[in-house]
Design a protein around this motif. Structure first.
Motif, PDB file in Angstrom:
ATOM      1  N   CYS A 105       1.061  -0.991   0.135  1.00  0.00           N
ATOM      2  CA  CYS A 105      -0.015  -0.157  -0.090  1.00  0.00           C
ATOM      3  C   CYS A 105       0.870   1.310   0.153  1.00  0.00           C
ATOM      4  CB  CYS A 105      -1.237   0.333   0.863  1.00  0.00           C
ATOM      5  SG  CYS A 105      -2.046  -1.679   1.419  1.00  0.00           S
ATOM      6  N   CYS A 123      -4.268   1.597   0.606  1.00  0.00           N
ATOM      7  CA  CYS A 123      -4.683  -0.071  -0.740  1.00  0.00           C
ATOM      8  C   CYS A 123      -5.346  -0.464  -1.521  1.00  0.00           C
ATOM      9  CB  CYS A 123      -4.384  -1.162   0.482  1.00  0.00           C
ATOM     10  SG  CYS A 123      -3.360  -0.786   1.672  1.00  0.00           S
ATOM     11  N   TYR A 136      -4.046  -7.427   4.052  1.00  0.00           N
ATOM     12  CA  TYR A 136      -2.958  -6.741   4.444  1.00  0.00           C
ATOM     13  C   TYR A 136      -2.172  -6.526   5.817  1.00  0.00           C
ATOM     14  CZ  TYR A 136      -4.847  -4.666   0.110  1.00  0.00           C
ATOM     15  OH  TYR A 136      -5.403  -4.550  -1.202  1.00  0.00           O
TER      16      TYR A 136
END
Length: 239
Positions: A105, A123, A136
């Motif tokens: 990200c 992201c 993530y």
């Protein structure tokens, strides 16, 4: 028993034990944060028909008392009946919780951070198929002398609409462990840090609830920290 047979058996036992250790270690790491939770999540702007995106945060995290480092898994899911379209997930830190990095990200410019936040990442999730999710890895620090919050808004790729927002969600503990290697934090719990120079626990969160003794003892083995995203309109209630 011959020396060759003894060596063979010993080697087999060592191999078996080593395999067991690897399996147990992998399981412990995988289960460390507990199941994902949508606690503190709410629908915002109305999405296209059939589109329903949500997020998950771990029920518990652990903060290293010497480095203040912690790790959080942030997940975005498509629970609708149609593809999500091009969306993005924001990971924003507030108060004592500061997001240092989110793998894959991009860090938000300081001028673009939500009011009151100290850090944030964008992201680009893309188009999520029905029933699919994307997770993530979030690296963060948590100042245990303060409260800490995290927020996960899910927006259109241009940021003009916010379909879903998990936050404000605090991570914290009602039983600080200043002398332990790490402090476990629970999702949805206001942090009660130890007062400087003493063991009194001042109230520092918005709520005043304290976990029942039995529940706290079991739940605080491993725990969690969370966030806030200011949106100047009333969230749409889901029915």
């Amino acid at each position: 028993m011959s020396s060759r047979r003894t060596t063979t058996i010993t080697g087999s036992l060592l191999t078996a034990c080593f395999s067991t250790v690897l399996i147990l270690s992998h399981t412990a790491v995988a289960d460390d944060q507990g199941p994902g939770s949508g606690k503190g999540g709410k629908a915002m702007d109305k999405p296209p028909a059939g589109v329903k995106v949500t997020t998950l945060l771990p029920e518990r995290i652990s903060v290293d008392n010497s480095t203040q480092k912690t790790a959080i898994t942030a997940t975005v899911k498509n629970e609708g009946t149609k593809e999500s379209g091009d969306i993005r997930l924001l990971v924003v830190g507030f108060d004592g919780l500061k997001v240092k990095n989110v793998k894959g990200c991009t860090a938000m410019a300081e001028k673009d951070l939500p009011k009151g936040s100290n850090s944030g990442f964008i992201c680009s999730t893309g188009n999520l198929a029905v029933g699919k999710s994307k997770s993530y890895a979030v690296d963060a620090t948590f100042d245990l002398s303060r409260t800490g919050k995290i927020c996960l808004p899910v927006q259109t790729s241009d940021g003009k609409k916010t379909y879903w927002q998990q936050g404000p969600v605090p991570f914290g503990t009602t039983n600080p462990s200043p002398n332990a290697p790490a402090t476990p934090l629970l999702l949805g719990t206001d942090n009660k840090p130890v007062a400087p120079g003493g063991d009194r626990l001042p109230k520092t969160g918005a709520g005043s609830e304290v976990l029942p003794l039995g529940v706290a003892g079991a739940a605080l083995m491993s725990a969690g920290a969370a966030g806030l995203w200011w949106v100047g309109r009333r969230p749409r209630q889901e029915h």
